[in-house]
Design a protein around this motif. Sequence first.
Motif, mmCIF file in Angstrom:
data_model
loop_
_atom_site.group_PDB
_atom_site.id
_atom_site.type_symbol
_atom_site.label_atom_id
_atom_site.label_comp_id
_atom_site.label_asym_id
_atom_site.label_seq_id
_atom_site.Cartn_x
_atom_site.Cartn_y
_atom_site.Cartn_z
ATOM 1 N N ILE A 74 9.169 7.919 4.990
ATOM 2 C CA ILE A 74 9.365 7.635 3.574
ATOM 3 C C ILE A 74 9.770 6.187 3.356
ATOM 4 O O ILE A 74 9.234 5.505 2.488
ATOM 5 N N HIS A 75 10.700 5.706 4.152
ATOM 6 C CA HIS A 75 11.125 4.318 3.990
ATOM 7 C C HIS A 75 11.850 3.843 5.239
ATOM 8 O O HIS A 75 12.413 4.640 6.003
ATOM 9 N N ALA A 76 11.834 2.529 5.432
ATOM 10 C CA ALA A 76 12.551 1.870 6.521
ATOM 11 C C ALA A 76 13.095 0.551 6.006
ATOM 12 O O ALA A 76 12.435 -0.130 5.221
ATOM 13 N N ALA A 112 -1.551 15.495 5.713
ATOM 14 C CA ALA A 112 -0.820 16.765 5.816
ATOM 15 C C ALA A 112 0.034 17.012 4.581
ATOM 16 O O ALA A 112 0.254 18.160 4.191
ATOM 17 N N LEU A 113 0.500 15.939 3.935
ATOM 18 C CA LEU A 113 1.250 16.068 2.686
ATOM 19 C C LEU A 113 0.342 16.334 1.489
ATOM 20 O O LEU A 113 0.809 16.728 0.435
ATOM 21 N N GLY A 114 -0.950 16.055 1.639
ATOM 22 C CA GLY A 114 -1.888 16.255 0.551
ATOM 23 C C GLY A 114 -2.111 15.037 -0.320
ATOM 24 O O GLY A 114 -2.790 15.135 -1.348
ATOM 25 N N ILE A 115 -1.564 13.876 0.066
ATOM 26 C CA ILE A 115 -1.745 12.685 -0.755
ATOM 27 C C ILE A 115 -2.941 11.860 -0.290
ATOM 28 O O ILE A 115 -3.320 10.886 -0.959
ATOM 29 N N MET A 116 -3.547 12.227 0.833
ATOM 30 C CA MET A 116 -4.789 11.627 1.310
ATOM 31 C C MET A 116 -5.706 12.749 1.792
ATOM 32 O O MET A 116 -5.210 13.762 2.309
ATOM 33 N N PRO A 117 -7.003 12.604 1.621
ATOM 34 C CA PRO A 117 -7.899 13.691 2.030
ATOM 35 C C PRO A 117 -8.088 13.784 3.535
ATOM 36 O O PRO A 117 -8.494 14.831 4.031
ATOM 37 N N ARG A 118 -7.778 12.727 4.263
ATOM 38 C CA ARG A 118 -8.012 12.671 5.712
ATOM 39 C C ARG A 118 -7.324 11.429 6.257
ATOM 40 O O ARG A 118 -6.852 10.588 5.487
ATOM 41 N N PRO A 119 -7.247 11.275 7.570
ATOM 42 C CA PRO A 119 -6.742 10.004 8.112
ATOM 43 C C PRO A 119 -7.638 8.843 7.698
ATOM 44 O O PRO A 119 -8.864 8.948 7.734
ATOM 45 N N LEU A 120 -7.031 7.752 7.290
ATOM 46 C CA LEU A 120 -7.788 6.596 6.831
ATOM 47 C C LEU A 120 -8.174 5.698 8.005
ATOM 48 O O LEU A 120 -7.501 5.671 9.034
ATOM 49 N N GLU A 121 -9.236 4.962 7.814
ATOM 50 C CA GLU A 121 -9.563 3.882 8.731
ATOM 51 C C GLU A 121 -8.731 2.653 8.344
ATOM 52 O O GLU A 121 -8.325 2.511 7.186
ATOM 53 N N LEU A 174 18.023 6.139 1.186
ATOM 54 C CA LEU A 174 18.323 7.386 0.477
ATOM 55 C C LEU A 174 17.880 7.323 -0.980
ATOM 56 O O LEU A 174 17.441 8.331 -1.548
ATOM 57 N N GLU A 175 17.984 6.157 -1.607
ATOM 58 C CA GLU A 175 17.505 6.003 -2.978
ATOM 59 C C GLU A 175 15.990 6.176 -3.046
ATOM 60 O O GLU A 175 15.462 6.798 -3.976
ATOM 61 N N LYS A 176 15.270 5.622 -2.078
ATOM 62 C CA LYS A 176 13.825 5.814 -2.021
ATOM 63 C C LYS A 176 13.481 7.287 -1.835
ATOM 64 O O LYS A 176 12.487 7.780 -2.394
ATOM 65 N N THR A 177 14.294 7.984 -1.063
ATOM 66 C CA THR A 177 14.065 9.412 -0.851
ATOM 67 C C THR A 177 14.327 10.205 -2.123
ATOM 68 O O THR A 177 13.576 11.123 -2.464
ATOM 69 N N ARG A 178 15.385 9.849 -2.846
ATOM 70 C CA ARG A 178 15.704 10.555 -4.091
ATOM 71 C C ARG A 178 14.579 10.422 -5.114
ATOM 72 O O ARG A 178 14.312 11.345 -5.890
ATOM 73 N N ALA A 179 13.874 9.287 -5.091
ATOM 74 C CA ALA A 179 12.808 9.048 -6.071
ATOM 75 C C ALA A 179 11.643 10.010 -5.905
ATOM 76 O O ALA A 179 10.910 10.255 -6.869
ATOM 77 N N ALA A 193 0.831 -1.202 0.000
ATOM 78 C CA ALA A 193 0.000 0.000 0.000
ATOM 79 C C ALA A 193 0.866 1.253 0.000
ATOM 80 O O ALA A 193 0.621 2.201 -0.758
ATOM 81 N N HIS A 194 1.904 1.265 0.826
ATOM 82 C CA HIS A 194 2.798 2.428 0.879
ATOM 83 C C HIS A 194 3.531 2.612 -0.449
ATOM 84 O O HIS A 194 3.621 3.731 -0.963
ATOM 85 N N ALA A 195 4.042 1.516 -1.019
ATOM 86 C CA ALA A 195 4.733 1.613 -2.305
ATOM 87 C C ALA A 195 3.794 2.095 -3.402
ATOM 88 O O ALA A 195 4.184 2.886 -4.270
ATOM 89 N N HIS A 196 2.537 1.638 -3.366
ATOM 90 C CA HIS A 196 1.560 2.063 -4.375
ATOM 91 C C HIS A 196 1.281 3.553 -4.268
ATOM 92 O O HIS A 196 1.224 4.264 -5.280
ATOM 93 N N VAL A 197 1.133 4.046 -3.049
ATOM 94 C CA VAL A 197 0.883 5.477 -2.862
ATOM 95 C C VAL A 197 2.079 6.291 -3.328
ATOM 96 O O VAL A 197 1.938 7.338 -3.977
ATOM 97 N N MET A 198 3.291 5.823 -3.039
ATOM 98 C CA MET A 198 4.492 6.558 -3.413
ATOM 99 C C MET A 198 4.679 6.637 -4.928
ATOM 100 O O MET A 198 5.238 7.605 -5.443
ATOM 101 N N THR A 199 4.212 5.634 -5.655
ATOM 102 C CA THR A 199 4.419 5.609 -7.103
ATOM 103 C C THR A 199 3.257 6.181 -7.899
ATOM 104 O O THR A 199 3.431 6.513 -9.076
ATOM 105 N N THR A 200 2.077 6.291 -7.292
ATOM 106 C CA THR A 200 0.904 6.758 -8.042
ATOM 107 C C THR A 200 0.490 8.180 -7.692
ATOM 108 O O THR A 200 -0.316 8.767 -8.401
ATOM 109 N N THR A 201 1.002 8.727 -6.627
ATOM 110 C CA THR A 201 0.671 10.108 -6.265
ATOM 111 C C THR A 201 1.803 11.034 -6.706
ATOM 112 O O THR A 201 2.923 10.596 -6.958
ATOM 113 N N SER A 202 1.504 12.297 -6.762
ATOM 114 C CA SER A 202 2.483 13.272 -7.244
ATOM 115 C C SER A 202 3.252 13.908 -6.088
ATOM 116 O O SER A 202 3.565 15.096 -6.131
ATOM 117 N N VAL A 203 3.567 13.147 -5.058
ATOM 118 C CA VAL A 203 4.288 13.692 -3.921
ATOM 119 C C VAL A 203 5.729 13.999 -4.332
ATOM 120 O O VAL A 203 6.428 13.167 -4.883
#
Length: 327
Positions: free
Chosen positions: A167-169, A309-318, A198-203, A118-128
């Motif tokens: 961002i990553h762990a 807060a980053l704008g990639i979700m409209p609110r906290p998710l359940e 750091l590579e994940k951060t650079r992306a 889910a985290h990887a999908h959000v990172m690759t499909t949103t314009s963050v």
Amino acid sequence: MEGDPFPMPAVTPLATPQDCPYPDCDRTRPFTWRRRGSYRRKCDERSVPRLQCLRCMRRFSTQTDRVDRGLRRPDLVIPLFKLFVSKVTMRQLASLFRVNLKNIAHRKKLLGRQCLEAHAHVMTTTSVRLGADAPFVFDELETFETSKIRQPLTMPVVMHGRTWFVIHAEIGTLPARRRQKDDPPREHQSNQVVSICLEKTRAITDGKCTPHFVSDRKFSYPKLLRKAFQTYAHLRISSRQARTIHNPMFPINNLFGQMRDNVSCLVRPNWAHAKKREMLGQHVWIYVAYRNYVREITRDCRTHSSASALGIMPRPLEPEELLTIRG
């Protein structure tokens, strides 16, 4: 979708599948599908729509990509997710729900893999794109598997300094502090796993700005930053500086404190510690997804999660919404 109690905001829901679940399907052609009825699950009486891929003509359902696929006790998924981030041990969970310990371990693997996807999908499909408004803060948390002396581990984490978005762990091995004769040598993977972070951060770094980083004074960090980024700014903070809110390292110090308090595998040496680093990694990703998308940033700010807060979700998710996000 009819009968689906888990609507998903801001990310493409399962009602519109993005691709065929069969790996040998011809992906050179556009993916199209149509409905093919539905069926009712015996375990929870939920109506599940059936779909058909028009490329390979094989059928699947919206249950195919759900985290509770094939489980006889799907009712345990959400309670276990909440308790995994509440410092409850696996043995205690098995006792509470009167199930085998292997059942709890299986659920942890499923939830950890789902949260990572889910985290990887959000990172690759949103314009963050980060780096223009706040620094990246990173550090390593030291823990262990089975033995603190013979099998130490390191866990580097990179997070956004303003929203505290992780961002990553990663988790890597460290050499034993004291080896016995029959112990195999352990690789020192600190630089390797920090480089991955750091590579994940650079992306997701905005190429129009110079990224700023905050870390402690570990001697290897400048070299790893030079390898990952052409231009950057680096603030190095002494680990002896008071860990107050005025310390630039406060976001990640606070995160590590919360992880120690909420993840049973990261406690100090007792019988709840991690036995295998793979299982520890699954548990950590459950907490990271919870911290990014479900939990509010602080207890005084209950209207925003780190992701919102980053704008990639409209609110906290359940939790139910988070567990339907698939790559």
